[in-house]
Scaffold this motif. Structure first.
Motif, PDB file in Angstrom:
ATOM      1  N   SER A  97       0.787  -1.234   0.105  1.00 28.36           N
ATOM      2  CA  SER A  97      -0.081   0.095  -0.040  1.00 28.36           C
ATOM      3  C   SER A  97       0.886   1.281   0.098  1.00 28.36           C
ATOM      4  O   SER A  97       1.877   1.194   0.347  1.00 28.36           O
ATOM      5  CB  SER A  97      -1.074  -0.003   1.255  1.00 28.36           C
ATOM      6  OG  SER A  97      -1.721  -1.094   1.032  1.00 28.36           O
ATOM      7  N   SER A  98       0.521   2.418  -0.487  1.00 30.23           N
ATOM      8  CA  SER A  98       1.035   3.645  -0.830  1.00 30.23           C
ATOM      9  C   SER A  98       0.259   4.923  -0.925  1.00 30.23           C
ATOM     10  O   SER A  98      -1.121   4.503  -1.253  1.00 30.23           O
ATOM     11  CB  SER A  98       2.134   3.401  -1.700  1.00 30.23           C
ATOM     12  OG  SER A  98       2.838   4.582  -1.737  1.00 30.23           O
ATOM     13  N   THR A  99       0.747   5.938  -0.884  1.00 29.16           N
ATOM     14  CA  THR A  99      -0.053   7.254  -1.198  1.00 29.16           C
ATOM     15  C   THR A  99      -0.094   7.302  -2.689  1.00 29.16           C
ATOM     16  O   THR A  99       0.880   6.967  -3.389  1.00 29.16           O
ATOM     17  CB  THR A  99       0.610   8.436  -0.362  1.00 29.16           C
ATOM     18  OG1 THR A  99       0.625   8.054   0.994  1.00 29.16           O
ATOM     19  CG2 THR A  99      -0.291   9.707  -0.916  1.00 29.16           C
ATOM     20  N   ALA A 100      -1.091   7.566  -3.188  1.00 28.97           N
ATOM     21  CA  ALA A 100      -1.350   7.695  -4.709  1.00 28.97           C
ATOM     22  C   ALA A 100      -1.825   9.041  -5.044  1.00 28.97           C
ATOM     23  O   ALA A 100      -2.411   9.688  -4.239  1.00 28.97           O
ATOM     24  CB  ALA A 100      -2.350   6.593  -5.275  1.00 28.97           C
ATOM     25  N   TYR A 101      -1.428   9.622  -6.395  1.00 31.23           N
ATOM     26  CA  TYR A 101      -1.803  10.898  -6.899  1.00 31.23           C
ATOM     27  C   TYR A 101      -2.505  10.721  -8.085  1.00 31.23           C
ATOM     28  O   TYR A 101      -2.081   9.936  -8.948  1.00 31.23           O
ATOM     29  CB  TYR A 101      -0.354  11.517  -6.880  1.00 31.23           C
ATOM     30  CG  TYR A 101       0.325  11.904  -5.690  1.00 31.23           C
ATOM     31  CD1 TYR A 101       0.130  13.146  -4.749  1.00 31.23           C
ATOM     32  CD2 TYR A 101       1.029  11.041  -5.456  1.00 31.23           C
ATOM     33  CE1 TYR A 101       0.750  12.905  -3.592  1.00 31.23           C
ATOM     34  CE2 TYR A 101       2.148  10.795  -4.108  1.00 31.23           C
ATOM     35  CZ  TYR A 101       1.701  12.080  -3.246  1.00 31.23           C
ATOM     36  OH  TYR A 101       2.413  12.059  -2.125  1.00 31.23           O
ATOM     37  N   ASN A 102      -3.348  11.726  -8.421  1.00 31.68           N
ATOM     38  CA  ASN A 102      -3.998  11.654  -9.583  1.00 31.68           C
ATOM     39  C   ASN A 102      -4.403  12.982 -10.183  1.00 31.68           C
ATOM     40  O   ASN A 102      -4.944  14.020  -9.481  1.00 31.68           O
ATOM     41  CB  ASN A 102      -5.372  11.047  -9.493  1.00 31.68           C
ATOM     42  CG  ASN A 102      -6.094  10.465 -10.788  1.00 31.68           C
ATOM     43  OD1 ASN A 102      -6.139   9.576 -11.447  1.00 31.68           O
ATOM     44  ND2 ASN A 102      -6.847  11.312 -11.531  1.00 31.68           N
ATOM     45  N   ILE A 103      -4.085  13.270 -11.201  1.00 31.49           N
ATOM     46  CA  ILE A 103      -4.357  14.775 -11.866  1.00 31.49           C
ATOM     47  C   ILE A 103      -5.329  14.204 -13.330  1.00 31.49           C
ATOM     48  O   ILE A 103      -4.820  13.728 -14.024  1.00 31.49           O
ATOM     49  CB  ILE A 103      -3.213  15.504 -12.352  1.00 31.49           C
ATOM     50  CG1 ILE A 103      -2.565  15.790 -11.023  1.00 31.49           C
ATOM     51  CG2 ILE A 103      -3.617  16.831 -13.144  1.00 31.49           C
ATOM     52  CD1 ILE A 103      -1.272  16.614 -11.243  1.00 31.49           C
ATOM     53  N   GLY A 104      -6.323  14.720 -13.369  1.00 28.40           N
ATOM     54  CA  GLY A 104      -7.130  14.408 -14.817  1.00 28.40           C
ATOM     55  C   GLY A 104      -7.840  15.610 -15.343  1.00 28.40           C
ATOM     56  O   GLY A 104      -8.270  16.652 -14.592  1.00 28.40           O
TER      57      GLY A 104
END
Length: 238
Positions: free
Chosen positions: A171-178
């Motif tokens: 598990s980890s931190t995730a980033y999303n730009i859209g």
């Protein structure tokens, strides 16, 4: 990575500069699906590079695709998303054959899987004349990923050896730009097109077993980076 975090902070600051406008509240909740294209290290095929993900084009599903405007231009957004990518078996076979061309190689593999629950900020650009809304979003959240199970068998015609890399989770931190383009087809229904950039980095502990009964523990870091193009429907909230 730092650029993404700075962008999220800037949008957060911008949100505090706007007052709430009850007359312009509206939102949507929907589902979308489409292709997922691996990028960066996740897509690399070099066998000697430890962060090569060997991933090829897969499938992305946004099980929940949500947005709600606080005022005409600024809102909140959330997604529950997941993706699956096969690995490039041909690239693996070529790599192992280059290492030891005198052996015959056979490879079986499952998929890369990863998913995320994310929330963030939304900038909406409505165009009532054309019944189109364009949304720009930046999100952050928690992600989980699973490595493929990999079975490699080498044979010289008389003897064979099989190595099995078991699945591992992280598990980890995730980033999303859209960006999302929504078109009103009915008073309460949108069709939408989404394009998103997803990034997270995981640390896996995998177990490799061979047919002689030996076990090897291997720890490695794997960035997962993808461009996701999805299409779907959304219920209009107003």
């Amino acid at each position: 990575m730092r650029k993404i975090q700075i962008l999220i902070l800037i949008i957060t600051f911008s949100l505090s500069c706007y007052s709430q406008d009850n007359e312009n509240k509206n939102g949507f909740i929907g589902i979308s699906i489409g292709p997922s294209f691996p990028e960066g290290d996740f897509a690399k095929k070099e066998l000697y590079y430890e962060k090569s993900g060997l991933a090829i084009n897969g499938l992305n599903l946004k099980l929940i695709n949500f947005g709600y405007n606080i005022n005409k231009f600024i809102g909140i957004t959330g997604i529950l998303t997941g993706a699956a990518h096969p690995i490039d078996i041909d690239a693996l076979l070529a790599g192992y054959s280059n290492i030891e061309p005198s052996l015959s190689w056979e490879i079986e593999s499952s998929y890369w899987y990863y998913g995320a629950m994310m929330g963030g900020l939304l900038i909406s650009l409505p165009n009532n004349d054309y019944r189109i809304d364009i949304d720009i979003r930046a999100l952050i959240g928690l992600s989980s990923a699973t490595t493929p199970e990999l079975k490699v068998t080498a044979t010289d015609g008389f003897n064979s050896l099989t190595l099995v890399q078991e699945k591992a989770n992280s598990s980890s931190t995730a980033y999303n730009i859209g960006m999302c383009l929504r078109y009103i087809i009915l008073p309460k229904l949108y069709v939408n097109v989404n394009i998103d950039y997803f990034f997270s980095e995981y640390e896996f502990n995998v177990t490799i077993k061979d047919s002689s009964g030996s076990n090897i523990e291997n720890k490695f870091e794997q960035p997962i980076e993808s461009i996701n193009l999805t299409f779907g429907l959304a219920y209009r909230i107003k």
